[in-house]
Design a protein around this motif. Structure first.
Motif, PDB file in Angstrom:
ATOM      1  N   LEU A 100      22.138  70.601   6.777  1.00 60.35           N
ATOM      2  CA  LEU A 100      21.900  70.795   5.347  1.00 60.35           C
ATOM      3  C   LEU A 100      20.775  71.807   5.154  1.00 60.35           C
ATOM      4  O   LEU A 100      19.857  71.878   5.984  1.00 60.35           O
ATOM      5  CB  LEU A 100      21.501  69.478   4.680  1.00 60.35           C
ATOM      6  CG  LEU A 100      22.594  68.449   4.406  1.00 60.35           C
ATOM      7  CD1 LEU A 100      21.979  67.153   3.899  1.00 60.35           C
ATOM      8  CD2 LEU A 100      23.622  68.977   3.403  1.00 60.35           C
ATOM      9  N   PRO A 101      20.812  72.568   4.053  1.00 58.21           N
ATOM     10  CA  PRO A 101      19.691  73.472   3.765  1.00 58.21           C
ATOM     11  C   PRO A 101      18.479  72.660   3.309  1.00 58.21           C
ATOM     12  O   PRO A 101      18.619  71.574   2.730  1.00 58.21           O
ATOM     13  CB  PRO A 101      20.235  74.350   2.634  1.00 58.21           C
ATOM     14  CG  PRO A 101      21.273  73.512   1.967  1.00 58.21           C
ATOM     15  CD  PRO A 101      21.893  72.683   3.057  1.00 58.21           C
ATOM     16  N   GLY A 102      17.287  73.177   3.562  1.00 52.64           N
ATOM     17  CA  GLY A 102      16.068  72.463   3.214  1.00 52.64           C
ATOM     18  C   GLY A 102      15.970  72.082   1.755  1.00 52.64           C
ATOM     19  O   GLY A 102      15.418  71.030   1.410  1.00 52.64           O
ATOM     20  N   ALA A 103      16.502  72.913   0.878  1.00 51.38           N
ATOM     21  CA  ALA A 103      16.413  72.648  -0.556  1.00 51.38           C
ATOM     22  C   ALA A 103      17.133  71.368  -0.954  1.00 51.38           C
ATOM     23  O   ALA A 103      16.859  70.795  -2.015  1.00 51.38           O
ATOM     24  CB  ALA A 103      16.972  73.823  -1.344  1.00 51.38           C
ATOM     25  N   GLN A 104      18.042  70.886  -0.109  1.00 52.64           N
ATOM     26  CA  GLN A 104      18.807  69.676  -0.412  1.00 52.64           C
ATOM     27  C   GLN A 104      18.282  68.450   0.335  1.00 52.64           C
ATOM     28  O   GLN A 104      18.900  67.384   0.290  1.00 52.64           O
ATOM     29  CB  GLN A 104      20.278  69.896  -0.068  1.00 52.64           C
ATOM     30  CG  GLN A 104      20.937  70.963  -0.930  1.00 52.64           C
ATOM     31  CD  GLN A 104      22.395  71.201  -0.572  1.00 52.64           C
ATOM     32  OE1 GLN A 104      22.925  70.603   0.372  1.00 52.64           O
ATOM     33  NE2 GLN A 104      23.054  72.074  -1.322  1.00 52.64           N
ATOM     34  N   VAL A 105      17.131  68.614   0.996  1.00 55.86           N
ATOM     35  CA  VAL A 105      16.573  67.518   1.797  1.00 55.86           C
ATOM     36  C   VAL A 105      15.161  67.192   1.330  1.00 55.86           C
ATOM     37  O   VAL A 105      14.317  68.088   1.192  1.00 55.86           O
ATOM     38  CB  VAL A 105      16.545  67.886   3.292  1.00 55.86           C
ATOM     39  CG1 VAL A 105      15.963  66.740   4.116  1.00 55.86           C
ATOM     40  CG2 VAL A 105      17.954  68.225   3.781  1.00 55.86           C
ATOM     41  N   LEU A 106      14.905  65.924   1.090  1.00 59.48           N
ATOM     42  CA  LEU A 106      13.587  65.456   0.650  1.00 59.48           C
ATOM     43  C   LEU A 106      12.902  64.739   1.808  1.00 59.48           C
ATOM     44  O   LEU A 106      13.473  63.818   2.401  1.00 59.48           O
ATOM     45  CB  LEU A 106      13.735  64.505  -0.540  1.00 59.48           C
ATOM     46  CG  LEU A 106      12.450  63.830  -1.042  1.00 59.48           C
ATOM     47  CD1 LEU A 106      11.468  64.859  -1.590  1.00 59.48           C
ATOM     48  CD2 LEU A 106      12.787  62.780  -2.103  1.00 59.48           C
ATOM     49  N   PHE A 107      11.670  65.151   2.107  1.00 62.89           N
ATOM     50  CA  PHE A 107      10.889  64.486   3.153  1.00 62.89           C
ATOM     51  C   PHE A 107       9.784  63.655   2.518  1.00 62.89           C
ATOM     52  O   PHE A 107       9.036  64.147   1.670  1.00 62.89           O
ATOM     53  CB  PHE A 107      10.280  65.516   4.108  1.00 62.89           C
ATOM     54  CG  PHE A 107       9.391  64.899   5.159  1.00 62.89           C
ATOM     55  CD1 PHE A 107       9.899  63.982   6.075  1.00 62.89           C
ATOM     56  CD2 PHE A 107       8.039  65.215   5.226  1.00 62.89           C
ATOM     57  CE1 PHE A 107       9.073  63.398   7.044  1.00 62.89           C
ATOM     58  CE2 PHE A 107       7.217  64.650   6.191  1.00 62.89           C
ATOM     59  CZ  PHE A 107       7.739  63.730   7.098  1.00 62.89           C
ATOM     60  N   ALA A 137       3.755  59.793  -5.223  1.00 61.69           N
ATOM     61  CA  ALA A 137       4.303  58.548  -5.752  1.00 61.69           C
ATOM     62  C   ALA A 137       3.537  57.390  -5.135  1.00 61.69           C
ATOM     63  O   ALA A 137       3.095  57.464  -3.985  1.00 61.69           O
ATOM     64  CB  ALA A 137       5.789  58.436  -5.411  1.00 61.69           C
ATOM     65  N   LYS A 138       3.382  56.313  -5.888  1.00 64.01           N
ATOM     66  CA  LYS A 138       2.667  55.136  -5.381  1.00 64.01           C
ATOM     67  C   LYS A 138       3.603  54.153  -4.684  1.00 64.01           C
ATOM     68  O   LYS A 138       3.167  53.234  -4.013  1.00 64.01           O
ATOM     69  CB  LYS A 138       1.931  54.440  -6.526  1.00 64.01           C
ATOM     70  CG  LYS A 138       0.802  55.260  -7.106  1.00 64.01           C
ATOM     71  CD  LYS A 138       0.090  54.507  -8.235  1.00 64.01           C
ATOM     72  CE  LYS A 138      -1.065  55.347  -8.800  1.00 64.01           C
ATOM     73  NZ  LYS A 138      -1.754  54.629  -9.912  1.00 64.01           N
ATOM     74  N   SER A 139       4.905  54.349  -4.868  1.00 68.97           N
ATOM     75  CA  SER A 139       5.910  53.503  -4.210  1.00 68.97           C
ATOM     76  C   SER A 139       7.214  54.289  -4.146  1.00 68.97           C
ATOM     77  O   SER A 139       7.372  55.312  -4.843  1.00 68.97           O
ATOM     78  CB  SER A 139       6.109  52.194  -4.971  1.00 68.97           C
ATOM     79  OG  SER A 139       6.846  52.429  -6.163  1.00 68.97           O
ATOM     80  N   LEU A 140       8.168  53.802  -3.359  1.00 69.94           N
ATOM     81  CA  LEU A 140       9.453  54.482  -3.287  1.00 69.94           C
ATOM     82  C   LEU A 140      10.197  54.413  -4.625  1.00 69.94           C
ATOM     83  O   LEU A 140      11.030  55.280  -4.917  1.00 69.94           O
ATOM     84  CB  LEU A 140      10.312  53.871  -2.176  1.00 69.94           C
ATOM     85  CG  LEU A 140       9.788  54.030  -0.742  1.00 69.94           C
ATOM     86  CD1 LEU A 140      10.853  53.549   0.260  1.00 69.94           C
ATOM     87  CD2 LEU A 140       9.397  55.456  -0.438  1.00 69.94           C
ATOM     88  N   ALA A 141       9.869  53.425  -5.436  1.00 70.04           N
ATOM     89  CA  ALA A 141      10.499  53.301  -6.749  1.00 70.04           C
ATOM     90  C   ALA A 141      10.155  54.468  -7.645  1.00 70.04           C
ATOM     91  O   ALA A 141      10.890  54.792  -8.587  1.00 70.04           O
ATOM     92  CB  ALA A 141      10.090  51.984  -7.406  1.00 70.04           C
ATOM     93  N   GLU A 142       9.021  55.121  -7.373  1.00 75.10           N
ATOM     94  CA  GLU A 142       8.578  56.252  -8.195  1.00 75.10           C
ATOM     95  C   GLU A 142       9.078  57.596  -7.678  1.00 75.10           C
ATOM     96  O   GLU A 142       8.855  58.617  -8.311  1.00 75.10           O
ATOM     97  CB  GLU A 142       7.039  56.281  -8.255  1.00 75.10           C
ATOM     98  CG  GLU A 142       6.414  55.083  -8.960  1.00 75.10           C
ATOM     99  CD  GLU A 142       4.904  55.221  -9.051  1.00 75.10           C
ATOM    100  OE1 GLU A 142       4.353  56.271  -8.631  1.00 75.10           O
ATOM    101  OE2 GLU A 142       4.257  54.272  -9.533  1.00 75.10           O
ATOM    102  N   VAL A 143       9.718  57.594  -6.534  1.00 76.25           N
ATOM    103  CA  VAL A 143      10.175  58.860  -5.933  1.00 76.25           C
ATOM    104  C   VAL A 143      11.375  59.390  -6.702  1.00 76.25           C
ATOM    105  O   VAL A 143      12.361  58.663  -6.932  1.00 76.25           O
ATOM    106  CB  VAL A 143      10.550  58.654  -4.447  1.00 76.25           C
ATOM    107  CG1 VAL A 143      11.189  59.914  -3.884  1.00 76.25           C
ATOM    108  CG2 VAL A 143       9.305  58.274  -3.641  1.00 76.25           C
ATOM    109  N   SER A 144      11.292  60.635  -7.086  1.00 80.26           N
ATOM    110  CA  SER A 144      12.398  61.271  -7.804  1.00 80.26           C
ATOM    111  C   SER A 144      13.310  61.946  -6.786  1.00 80.26           C
ATOM    112  O   SER A 144      12.925  62.914  -6.127  1.00 80.26           O
ATOM    113  CB  SER A 144      11.862  62.307  -8.797  1.00 80.26           C
ATOM    114  OG  SER A 144      12.908  62.987  -9.433  1.00 80.26           O
ATOM    115  N   ALA A 145      14.516  61.379  -6.639  1.00 81.11           N
ATOM    116  CA  ALA A 145      15.449  61.940  -5.665  1.00 81.11           C
ATOM    117  C   ALA A 145      16.843  62.045  -6.281  1.00 81.11           C
ATOM    118  O   ALA A 145      17.823  62.165  -5.605  1.00 81.11           O
ATOM    119  CB  ALA A 145      15.485  61.057  -4.421  1.00 81.11           C
TER     120      ALA A 145
END
Length: 224
Positions: free
Chosen positions: A173-180, A216-224
């Motif tokens: 996958l291209p980097g733009a489509q991957v969240l680390f 983000a303070k938790s995974l619930a706050e991560v925008s993906a």
């Protein structure tokens, strides 16, 4: 659009204290006996040879144990150490002496992303075996079916952009489509240099903020 998420473990999905206060002492107190009991195992022999290569000299079994115990105390990110730790932890999980810690928000976030069709991967300095043990023995059940793959230091150091480029090659996958996801700024910097999207988990005041990255303070706050 994010099609895949690569996550760190310590300080991201799981507590750093669990690793340093539970897993590390468990391995350290059992390392010498484990080496003696498994001295004839081919994989253990190969890993001890790797230890000798790092130390640049022949080592007796007890000398190797001394080195490995020191590496644990120093939190060295070395593949032979991580592999041997994973083997020791496996015995603990199977005996019910260990339970993999994940934050309460982790299972819900992972299941939600998985249900949404996002491929999930782990990239941690702990061995792939150790990663699977943590996620396979949680209070929330076995989370390993949610992941498409695992990466450890065999792919490269976590603060090196080349490691993340190799991961992108592996998952095609291209980097733009991957969240680390990570709590460590230098790791996020390396991932961004490889073209990935990034987000820093800041779960407590032990984390050094990296303002150059979304937080983000938790995974619930991560925008993906």
């Amino acid at each position: 659009m994010i099609k895949a998420i690569v996550t760190d473990i310590e300080g991201t999905t799981s507590s750093i204290d669990f690793v340093h206060q539970t897993l590390f002492p468990f391995a350290r107190t059992r390392m010498r006996a484990f080496l003696r009991e498994n001295a004839g195992d081919d994989r253990v022999q190969a890993l001890l040879a790797d230890v000798e290569e790092v130390e640049k000299g022949d080592l007796s079994l007890d000398e190797a144990a001394d080195v490995l115990e020191r590496w644990i105390a120093e939190d060295r990110k070395l593949t032979p150490l991580k592999a041997l730790q994973g083997m020791i932890w496996k015995t603990g999980y199977e005996a019910g002496e260990l339970k993999g810690h994940v934050y309460a928000d982790t299972p819900e976030a992972l299941r939600g992303w998985h249900a949404a069709g996002k491929a999930l991967y782990v990239y941690s300095s702990g061995s792939v075996e150790a990663q699977k043990l943590i996620f396979g023995h949680t209070d929330y059940g076995d989370l390993t079916p949610l992941f498409s793959g695992y990466f450890d230091t065999r792919i490269g150091g976590k603060r090196e952009a080349a490691s993340y480029r190799r991961i992108l090659d592996e998952i095609a996958l291209p980097g733009a489509q991957v969240l680390f996801l990570s709590d460590v700024g230098e790791e996020l910097d390396a991932a961004r240099a490889a073209g990935m999207q990034t987000c820093q988990l800041v779960r407590d005041d032990k984390t050094v903020p990296a303002p150059a990255h979304p937080q983000a303070k938790s995974l619930a706050e991560v925008s993906a």
